[in-house]
Design a protein around this motif. Sequence first.
Motif, PDB file in Angstrom:
ATOM      1  N   TRP A 270       0.841  -1.190   0.000  1.00  9.47           N
ATOM      2  CA  TRP A 270       0.000   0.000   0.000  1.00  9.47           C
ATOM      3  C   TRP A 270       0.886   1.254   0.000  1.00  9.47           C
ATOM      4  CZ3 TRP A 270      -5.359  -0.037  -0.302  1.00  9.47           C
ATOM      5  CH2 TRP A 270      -5.957  -1.301  -0.185  1.00  9.47           C
ATOM      6  N   PRO A 272       2.772   4.315  -2.915  1.00  5.77           N
ATOM      7  CA  PRO A 272       2.629   4.857  -4.273  1.00  5.77           C
ATOM      8  C   PRO A 272       3.382   4.061  -5.335  1.00  5.77           C
ATOM      9  CG  PRO A 272       2.942   6.634  -2.696  1.00  5.77           C
ATOM     10  CD  PRO A 272       3.141   5.355  -1.933  1.00  5.77           C
ATOM     11  N   PHE A 276      -0.061   4.074  -7.509  1.00  7.44           N
ATOM     12  CA  PHE A 276      -0.194   5.180  -8.453  1.00  7.44           C
ATOM     13  C   PHE A 276       0.927   5.204  -9.491  1.00  7.44           C
ATOM     14  CE2 PHE A 276      -2.068   7.388  -4.510  1.00  7.44           C
ATOM     15  CZ  PHE A 276      -3.278   6.743  -4.689  1.00  7.44           C
ATOM     16  N   TYR A 281      -5.337   2.537  -9.524  1.00  6.70           N
ATOM     17  CA  TYR A 281      -6.158   3.459  -8.730  1.00  6.70           C
ATOM     18  C   TYR A 281      -7.326   2.692  -8.109  1.00  6.70           C
ATOM     19  CZ  TYR A 281      -3.463   7.278 -10.722  1.00  6.70           C
ATOM     20  OH  TYR A 281      -2.436   8.117 -11.068  1.00  6.70           O
ATOM     21  N   LYS A 289     -12.156   6.171  -8.163  1.00  9.99           N
ATOM     22  CA  LYS A 289     -11.893   7.205  -7.158  1.00  9.99           C
ATOM     23  C   LYS A 289     -10.459   7.716  -7.339  1.00  9.99           C
ATOM     24  CE  LYS A 289     -15.908   6.384  -5.230  1.00  9.99           C
ATOM     25  NZ  LYS A 289     -17.025   7.364  -5.282  1.00  9.99           N
ATOM     26  N   GLY A 291      -9.103  10.563  -6.752  1.00 10.97           N
ATOM     27  CA  GLY A 291      -8.552  11.429  -5.714  1.00 10.97           C
ATOM     28  C   GLY A 291      -8.439  10.775  -4.351  1.00 10.97           C
ATOM     29  N   MET A 292      -8.754   9.506  -4.226  1.00  9.97           N
ATOM     30  CA  MET A 292      -8.730   8.851  -2.913  1.00  9.97           C
ATOM     31  C   MET A 292      -7.300   8.578  -2.470  1.00  9.97           C
ATOM     32  SD  MET A 292     -10.627   5.327  -1.685  1.00  9.97           S
ATOM     33  CE  MET A 292     -12.258   6.094  -1.694  1.00  9.97           C
ATOM     34  N   SER A 293      -7.024   8.878  -1.203  1.00  8.91           N
ATOM     35  CA  SER A 293      -5.692   8.663  -0.658  1.00  8.91           C
ATOM     36  C   SER A 293      -5.486   7.192  -0.300  1.00  8.91           C
ATOM     37  CB  SER A 293      -5.480   9.509   0.597  1.00  8.91           C
ATOM     38  OG  SER A 293      -6.313   9.048   1.662  1.00  8.91           O
ATOM     39  N   ILE A 294      -4.242   6.802  -0.161  1.00 11.50           N
ATOM     40  CA  ILE A 294      -3.934   5.423   0.204  1.00 11.50           C
ATOM     41  C   ILE A 294      -4.451   5.074   1.601  1.00 11.50           C
ATOM     42  CG2 ILE A 294      -2.024   3.850   0.749  1.00 11.50           C
ATOM     43  CD1 ILE A 294      -0.533   4.959  -1.651  1.00 11.50           C
ATOM     44  N   PRO A 295      -4.271   5.915   2.630  1.00 18.33           N
ATOM     45  CA  PRO A 295      -4.826   5.573   3.947  1.00 18.33           C
ATOM     46  C   PRO A 295      -6.337   5.385   3.933  1.00 18.33           C
ATOM     47  CG  PRO A 295      -3.183   7.296   4.169  1.00 18.33           C
ATOM     48  CD  PRO A 295      -3.421   7.131   2.699  1.00 18.33           C
ATOM     49  N   ALA A 296      -7.051   6.223   3.191  1.00 15.86           N
ATOM     50  CA  ALA A 296      -8.506   6.082   3.118  1.00 15.86           C
ATOM     51  C   ALA A 296      -8.888   4.789   2.418  1.00 15.86           C
ATOM     52  CB  ALA A 296      -9.107   7.284   2.390  1.00 15.86           C
TER      53      ALA A 296
END
Length: 435
Positions: A270, A272, A276, A281, A289, A291-296
């Motif tokens: 998990w 980049p 990414f 994604y 999604k 724009g979703m961050s890795i922690p989310a």
Amino acid sequence: MMSALNKTISFNRNSSFNRRSLNIGSPKVIINRSGWVSLRFQVLVIIASVISFFVAVGGGYIYLLPSISHAFFHSQGLFSDHPNNGSLRNCDVFDGSWVQVPDDGYYPLYNATECPFVEQGFDCLGNGRSDIDYLSWRWKPKSCDVPRFDVRSILEMLRSKRVVFVGDSMSRTQWESLVCMLMAGVEDKSGVYEVNQNQITKKIRFLGVRFSAFNFTIEFFRSVFLVQQGPKPKHAPKRVKSTLVLDRLDDISDQWINSDILIFNTGHWWVPSKLFNVGCYFKVGGSLKLGMSIPAAFRIALETWASWVERKINKNRTRVFFRTFEPSHWSNQTSGTCNLTRYPTLETDGRDQSLFSDTVLEVVKNVRFPINILHVTSMSAFRSDAHVGNWSDNLSIQDCSHWCLPGVPDMWNEIVLSQLFTDDEITFQQIESQN
């Protein structure tokens, strides 16, 4: 190698190392010049006191030495019957210290070169590592003991069972460790074999070792994210090459269900560079999604996993474990270099904290299923001595993520087995109630 009696290093979960100074002043003797008789009398009193002191100490030495020695070695974690050590149920087994064990032939628990299920890249001694100090440390909780590994008893207890590991290469390392720990107690080694005659490599999604004399298997399923990986959606931007479907568990998850012991991990992929940077994604509810961050995304994936456990796993049969994130010890992550130490370190440099581990704890707290958390983040943070480093099967690449075998993963397995086959199995909810 330094003696076990003078080299015990204590670490704690808050990553502090307290140094206390003891200042001993020199007593001053004041001589009264009023007369040598008074001085002589004082000298006689001092001599008599010294003689009395050594007589008392000598008697106490003879009487107390066995008890003192017994208590000292217990405090080093070398015995498991310390009267002050509580049961595992009343103990946070992950709050403790790495202590050096005696050279009594008990550790290491196996020879990696002789075990056909250890990847060559994890056999550090076989790859030329000369120091063996990293093999002489064992985890000692503050308030209890992890029972010593009794291979014959464990083999019997696993008879007719199915043990399943699910996760990334760190999970595979723990799987290899357990297989070799148990194989050391089997007389007929030919009765222990990979069910599909596969070689142990990182490219295979399934590996299973059968212990035919005891009718059980230990299996590994490679699922680095736990959730399903999908193709590029139609009309997605050019930078999107693939997706992680966060609300659907891996498509091989049905193969994990009918097990007796089920051990999960995830986290190291998990990042980049694995997502990414290669065009992967996130996708939720059929929607991309971007724009979703890795922690989310990680939290959503764990919630998907937790829901699956509640729906699919029979809690009357299966014991579920989740191992938290175990830290790497790269000196410079960008350049890919690492600086291994010879002994465990005194400080964690923040490696005892992990957003992934915190998320696991938060998600599991709300699961309506008894999940056993293997919270190895803090205990592993001190072991910068135990990584593969330069002793892999590829000498041109350093490795400060994976662990040498034998090594730290053996201790994780000892903890798992101690919680499984005693009356002291601890769920995360019970640990929370103790804190």
